[in-house]
Design an enzyme around this catalytic site. Sequence first.
Site, PDB file in Angstrom:
ATOM      1  N   GLY A  20     -51.456 -86.365  24.214  1.00 23.22           N
ATOM      2  CA  GLY A  20     -50.950 -87.683  24.605  1.00 23.22           C
ATOM      3  C   GLY A  20     -50.804 -87.741  26.122  1.00 23.22           C
ATOM      4  O   GLY A  20     -51.189 -86.795  26.824  1.00 23.22           O
ATOM      5  N   SER A 262     -35.999 -67.328  -2.672  1.00 23.85           N
ATOM      6  CA  SER A 262     -36.676 -67.460  -3.958  1.00 23.85           C
ATOM      7  C   SER A 262     -38.083 -67.989  -3.729  1.00 23.85           C
ATOM      8  O   SER A 262     -38.321 -68.779  -2.821  1.00 23.85           O
ATOM      9  CB  SER A 262     -35.900 -68.433  -4.842  1.00 23.85           C
ATOM     10  OG  SER A 262     -36.692 -68.797  -5.941  1.00 23.85           O
ATOM     11  N   GLY A 316     -48.003 -67.411   2.195  1.00 28.50           N
ATOM     12  CA  GLY A 316     -47.685 -66.193   2.951  1.00 28.50           C
ATOM     13  C   GLY A 316     -48.884 -65.251   3.004  1.00 28.50           C
ATOM     14  O   GLY A 316     -49.706 -65.224   2.077  1.00 28.50           O
ATOM     15  N   CYS A 319     -49.085 -62.952   0.144  1.00 28.39           N
ATOM     16  CA  CYS A 319     -48.728 -63.637  -1.097  1.00 28.39           C
ATOM     17  C   CYS A 319     -49.933 -63.838  -2.017  1.00 28.39           C
ATOM     18  O   CYS A 319     -50.989 -64.284  -1.574  1.00 28.39           O
ATOM     19  CB  CYS A 319     -48.140 -64.992  -0.724  1.00 28.39           C
ATOM     20  SG  CYS A 319     -47.720 -65.970  -2.128  1.00 28.39           S
ATOM     21  N   ARG A 418     -35.958 -62.389  -6.654  1.00 27.66           N
ATOM     22  CA  ARG A 418     -36.616 -63.469  -5.934  1.00 27.66           C
ATOM     23  C   ARG A 418     -37.581 -64.237  -6.840  1.00 27.66           C
ATOM     24  O   ARG A 418     -37.893 -65.393  -6.605  1.00 27.66           O
ATOM     25  CB  ARG A 418     -37.381 -62.884  -4.744  1.00 27.66           C
ATOM     26  CG  ARG A 418     -38.022 -63.906  -3.850  1.00 27.66           C
ATOM     27  CD  ARG A 418     -38.639 -63.241  -2.626  1.00 27.66           C
ATOM     28  NE  ARG A 418     -38.864 -64.225  -1.588  1.00 27.66           N
ATOM     29  CZ  ARG A 418     -39.974 -64.945  -1.478  1.00 27.66           C
ATOM     30  NH1 ARG A 418     -40.960 -64.760  -2.315  1.00 27.66           N
ATOM     31  NH2 ARG A 418     -40.083 -65.836  -0.521  1.00 27.66           N
ATOM     32  N   GLU A 486     -66.871 -75.140  15.954  1.00 36.65           N
ATOM     33  CA  GLU A 486     -66.981 -75.605  17.343  1.00 36.65           C
ATOM     34  C   GLU A 486     -65.745 -75.199  18.159  1.00 36.65           C
ATOM     35  O   GLU A 486     -65.824 -74.980  19.367  1.00 36.65           O
ATOM     36  CB  GLU A 486     -67.099 -77.144  17.313  1.00 36.65           C
ATOM     37  CG  GLU A 486     -67.306 -77.797  18.652  1.00 36.65           C
ATOM     38  CD  GLU A 486     -67.224 -79.333  18.527  1.00 36.65           C
ATOM     39  OE1 GLU A 486     -68.188 -79.993  18.891  1.00 36.65           O
ATOM     40  OE2 GLU A 486     -66.173 -79.837  18.080  1.00 36.65           O
ATOM     41  N   GLY A 487     -64.603 -75.067  17.485  1.00 36.53           N
ATOM     42  CA  GLY A 487     -63.346 -74.769  18.172  1.00 36.53           C
ATOM     43  C   GLY A 487     -63.239 -73.350  18.693  1.00 36.53           C
ATOM     44  O   GLY A 487     -62.428 -73.065  19.574  1.00 36.53           O
TER      45      GLY A 487
END
Length: 502
Positions: A20, A262, A316, A319, A418, A486-487
Amino acid sequence: MAIYINEPAHTFNEYLLIPGYTPTSCVPDKVSLKTPLVKFKKGEEPEISLNIPMVSAIMQAVSGEEMAIELAKNGGISFIYGSQTAEDEAAMIAKVKAKKAGFVFSDSNLSPENTLADILALKAKTGHSTVAITEDGTSNGKLVGIVSSRDYRVSRMNPNEKIANFMTPLAKLITAKYGITLSEANDIIWENKLNSLPVVHEDGKLHAFVFRKDYDSHKENPNELLDDQKRFIVGAGINSRDYAERVPKLVDAGADVLCIDSSEGYSEWQKITIEWIRKHYGDKVKVGAGNVVDREGFLFLAKAGADFIKVGIGGGSICITRETKGIGRGQATALIEVCQARDEYYEETGIYVPVCSDGGIVYDHHITLALAMGADFVMLGRYFARFDESPTPKRTINGSIVKEYWGEGSNRARNWARYDLGVGEQKLHFEEGVDSYVPYAGPLKENVDKTIAKIKATMCNCGAITIPELQDKAKLTLVSATSIVEGGAHDVIRKEKDGSDR
Ligand code: IMP
């Protein structure tokens, strides 16, 4: 009939920020990353804020006392892992709280009857070179002297020499009376060119030390997160099973904030846990809840009274919940929806409930994206596991230095509380996390400073000098798979970092 959401859920990697307008007043030095940790009413200040929007994950491989102290020094907090006995967890909290910034309780103590050999053994154990000599050799016994490395020469002295013969005795020490402020103590240190100043009670018993090096450290860490007694702020993980035994121990040890840990938080168990805390402690004990991934989950926990709400299921790095159970949601989509619900809830009730984006941060810019999408702070596991301060040792694997990092839902952590719902057998029925290595990345401070510098620079590109301003002004775009290519660096042959050819 089942509800279908036919829009795919997106991850952070699929978004970019569009810069911006940047006025000249918008420079990184002016950026404040202060952010609320716990809920507050419109027009009021939150009782606890973070100075950087980063907290460390409630995990065995991440958040021990060393991490907690170093992260609080740098402006964030750790949540000490709850997958240990309540006593062990409370002991970790107590250690963090004992390391009062400025006033340090002595953990190296001997009596005048001990010997030089005892000094050397203690120094090898604690790494501290200043030893308090008290009548009974305890940390709060009557102070009779101190020994620092200036008091002995190992090569010239008999290891059996009694401390009484070479310590700097009390009569030659400058001490301060208990009740002195930290800034008064620092003045005494500077005026008298001391390295340490013992602070003693009226009856001569040792209270704590103030060290010159800690004063320097305070100057180096302007973001330090301290409570009103100048102790580091620290969080603790709890579960929805043994809270009645665990919470009182953690609160007594000085935990500033709790978080129900959890993998899936849209559950009556969490409501019951929060209600129990409110019944016994009112609003004095702060407790976060989660994890949720949609509006309904957020509203449920907000109405249940959570102080902050964590977002994220299955994103995660360690995970495998999505593969194992088929539940979860792309982290960016989940976060955007929850933050919208948070804003509507604020409009309606005047209560702002901070949102934490938990898991799946791979690049530093993902943190800025999460903040722009509405997160107040992020929780990171893999990121912190790589640093010196994580609780695991360094290892060398195939020539690379790594640290171990394992999920709380792995067989290694066995954090059944958990994952397991209900009150059945207390065991982990199947794994939802893996055991892994992460590349060692050095000290926390060096890495966090770099991450923060990147966040501030991007915020300035977006014309924002505070997190709320970023959330207000951010313009985000989804990116196509080809534009991700491209990035990165592309269509060139990259040199090694040192400039040589590969
Ligand atoms: P990371 O920062 O991507 O490594 O993610 C850390 C987050 O993963 C934690 O804060 C937890 O929410 C989550 N997590 C920790 N252990 C496990 C596990 O074993 N399975 C699934 N998620 C986990």
